[in-house]
Every structure is written in C-alpha cells, then in structure tokens.
Scaffold this motif. Sequence first.
Motif, PDB file in Angstrom:
ATOM      1  N   SER A  34       0.741   3.888  -3.141  1.00  0.00           N
ATOM      2  CA  SER A  34      -0.086   5.060  -2.845  1.00  0.00           C
ATOM      3  C   SER A  34       0.484   6.318  -3.479  1.00  0.00           C
ATOM      4  N   ILE A  60      -2.567  -4.882  -5.002  1.00  0.00           N
ATOM      5  CA  ILE A  60      -2.572  -3.434  -4.827  1.00  0.00           C
ATOM      6  C   ILE A  60      -1.551  -2.839  -5.784  1.00  0.00           C
ATOM      7  N   TRP A 116      -6.235   2.209   0.769  1.00  0.00           N
ATOM      8  CA  TRP A 116      -5.761   0.910   0.293  1.00  0.00           C
ATOM      9  C   TRP A 116      -5.333   0.010   1.451  1.00  0.00           C
ATOM     10  N   ALA A 127       0.832  -1.206   0.000  1.00  0.00           N
ATOM     11  CA  ALA A 127       0.000   0.000   0.000  1.00  0.00           C
ATOM     12  C   ALA A 127       0.866   1.256   0.000  1.00  0.00           C
TER      13      ALA A 127
END
Length: 138
Positions: free
Chosen positions: A72, A136, A81, A68
């Motif tokens: 990000s 992700i 996330w 994450a």
Amino acid sequence: MDITYYLQTFDHFVIYLAISLVLFLIGTYIFKLLTPYSERAQIKNGNTAVTLKLLGKMAGLVVVLQSAIRSSINLVDLAIWALIAIVIQIVLHLVIEYIFTRNTSLAKEVENGNVAVGLFLGGVSVLVGMIVAATISY
C-alpha cells in the motif's frame, strides 16, 4: 541510528497497526458468520479440528493483510486492497470447500472433531491466502 526518525514515524506505525487489526477482525468475523456452528463453543469444548480450521483462516487473513500493508501507498490503498483480498480469499475458500464437499459435509466433519478435515481446511485457507497475497503488488 537516528531515534528521532522512529519517534516521528511511530504514529504511522500505530495507525497502520490499528487499521490492520480492525481489518483482521472484520475478516475473521465474516468467516465466523459463514460457519454453521459456534467456533467459540466448539473450541471451549476442546474441538481441535475447529481450532485448526479457525487458525488456518486467521493465518490466511494475516498473510493477505501483510501483503496489503507492504504494497500500500497510503491508508486508503491499504483498506481497499485488504478488503478486496479478504473478499477474494473468502470466496475462494468457499469454492474450494464446496468442491471437496460433494459427498460429505466438511463443516459437519469439523464440528464432529475430525482433525484431518480441520487441518486440511485450515491449510487451504493459508494456501489461498498466500496466493491472494502474492497477487497484491505494484
């Protein structure tokens, strides 16, 4: 090497670190709430199985948070996330644990010190964390 760049971005590092640690603590606390026994007391009493299971859960959370953080674009994106990934990891862990508890209580086995079960469940948490982390991306 331009030291001023690092000094100028140090505040971003500290903020991301703080937010990530808070998210890690939130995820660990949620896992703690789902555990039918006191992990702290079990570890204090030397229960290796509980220690392995908890370390696996924590490692899985770290893998998810690491992904994450890398994916990000800002702090809000990181928080969204990370929270989504933590929830998904917890749900998947519970589903997998439930699948393997048809004839026995794995939580009871871990509480009773069954190292094989503790290692298995800790490993499952890491593997699930790796799968969730891989999803992700942008």
